[in-house]
Design an enzyme around this catalytic site. Sequence first.
Site, short mmCIF file in Angstrom:
data_model
loop_
_atom_site.label_atom_id
_atom_site.label_comp_id
_atom_site.label_asym_id
_atom_site.label_seq_id
_atom_site.Cartn_x
_atom_site.Cartn_y
_atom_site.Cartn_z
N ARG A 53 0.85 -1.19 0.00
CA ARG A 53 0.00 0.00 0.00
C ARG A 53 0.88 1.23 0.00
O ARG A 53 2.07 1.17 0.30
CB ARG A 53 -0.97 -0.01 1.18
CG ARG A 53 -0.41 -0.50 2.49
CD ARG A 53 -1.50 -0.55 3.54
NE ARG A 53 -1.46 -1.74 4.36
CZ ARG A 53 -2.38 -2.05 5.26
NH1 ARG A 53 -3.39 -1.26 5.46
NH2 ARG A 53 -2.28 -3.15 5.98
N ALA A 55 0.84 4.90 -2.53
CA ALA A 55 0.84 5.10 -3.98
C ALA A 55 2.17 4.80 -4.65
O ALA A 55 2.21 4.10 -5.67
CB ALA A 55 0.37 6.53 -4.29
N ARG A 90 -6.61 -0.79 -8.25
CA ARG A 90 -6.88 0.37 -7.40
C ARG A 90 -7.12 1.58 -8.29
O ARG A 90 -6.25 1.95 -9.08
CB ARG A 90 -5.69 0.67 -6.46
CG ARG A 90 -5.27 -0.45 -5.52
CD ARG A 90 -6.29 -0.74 -4.42
NE ARG A 90 -6.59 0.39 -3.58
CZ ARG A 90 -5.91 0.75 -2.48
NH1 ARG A 90 -4.84 0.05 -2.14
NH2 ARG A 90 -6.28 1.78 -1.75
N GLN A 201 -3.91 2.27 9.09
CA GLN A 201 -2.55 2.40 8.56
C GLN A 201 -1.64 3.17 9.49
O GLN A 201 -0.42 3.10 9.38
CB GLN A 201 -2.57 3.05 7.19
CG GLN A 201 -3.09 2.15 6.08
CD GLN A 201 -4.50 2.51 5.66
OE1 GLN A 201 -5.37 2.72 6.50
NE2 GLN A 201 -4.75 2.60 4.37
N ASP A 241 -2.34 10.30 -2.81
CA ASP A 241 -2.53 9.26 -3.80
C ASP A 241 -2.72 9.84 -5.20
O ASP A 241 -2.49 9.16 -6.18
CB ASP A 241 -3.73 8.39 -3.42
CG ASP A 241 -3.42 7.52 -2.22
OD1 ASP A 241 -3.02 6.36 -2.42
OD2 ASP A 241 -3.54 8.01 -1.09
N ASN A 251 -6.15 11.99 -0.74
CA ASN A 251 -5.36 11.18 0.19
C ASN A 251 -6.34 10.36 1.03
O ASN A 251 -7.56 10.46 0.88
CB ASN A 251 -4.48 12.08 1.07
CG ASN A 251 -3.43 11.29 1.83
OD1 ASN A 251 -2.70 10.49 1.25
ND2 ASN A 251 -3.34 11.50 3.13
#
EC number: 5.3.1.23
Length: 362
Positions: A53, A55, A90, A201, A241, A251
């Site tokens: 994970r 970007a 994604r 996260q 991202d 984000n």
Amino acid sequence: MNINGIPTRTLRAHPEQRVIDIIDQTRLPHALHWIRVTTLAEAAHAIRAMQVRGAPLIGATAAYGLAIALGTAADDAHLAEAAALLRSTRPTAVNLHWALARMEKVLQTIPPELRCAAAWAEAEAIAEEDVAQNAAIGQHGLKLWNDLIVADGQTLNIMTHCNAGWLATVDWGTALSPVYAAHDAGVPVHVWVSETRPRNQGLLTAWELEQHGVPHTLIADNAAGLLMRSGKVDAVIVGADRIAANGDVANKVGTYLKALACADNGIPFYVAAPRSTLDFACADGADIPIEERDGDEFRLVHGLDQHGQPAALRQLPAGEDVANPAFDVTPNWLVKAIITERGVCPASQAGLLALYPEEAGV
């Protein structure tokens, strides 16, 4: 960066075997577990299931996934099919699409029999550039921190959201790169780590800060505003991202709320990202697709059971209707500055084009 004092990257490529090793981030922070990726399907699953994970790391993994796929067949049809599968994993993180477009641009111009070797070389170039760019972000961000320090020995209190450290990249990180640069330079720094529900996260951020010896405190997402209003936060920095051409930032969901709290309390809100996160073809944040993830990420809580084994606890009935958007968009006017490998600029089209003039007219 360091794990148990050992310099480590998130991705290890073995071109001679046509495989890569990745850290299974779904097992963190409870266990450090490496996974060998040997097929296109495994690479796509690693991205979709968030075993990797962040970007920049997603982009690098996709590049290597395409290289792995071409070890089976490298004709035009197989190249297009493999790239399409990886793209579907994604939707929001533009680094994924940027990396695949870069790979295809290189590979489509050479004969199929040369593509596999060229793919591994280009994927390695993408990974190495990510490391260099993130290191540069750290040095540019360090200069901003120096401007915030008003007294010798003052502890700099930085807040972040989600994970934009080295676990989200090949190495160094984006938002945490300036934090590591400050720590390594002897600047007293402390990080407020937002838990970032529902995937938590922030726990990964706390884990990697602990590994590198950076003082930090984990907080519930909703505690951020109180800490800011209490004068306990000097700056907030996050990754991204996707950043639109006008400086709007997508984000992890919850970022927008922190930016609003910063605006209300006069706290600078910074965004750190490499070139691969900038989408000059996307006019503004309204054009950024927002990924809606499986509702069970919200209905279930993952951790360790009483025997220390991975387990899931249901906090909502299976039929409970939930919404689980993975990202939000912070408008450019809430962003103090964007930090890239080329320097620091205002969050605006003019600011971004000042750093990347070659993108004018995209």
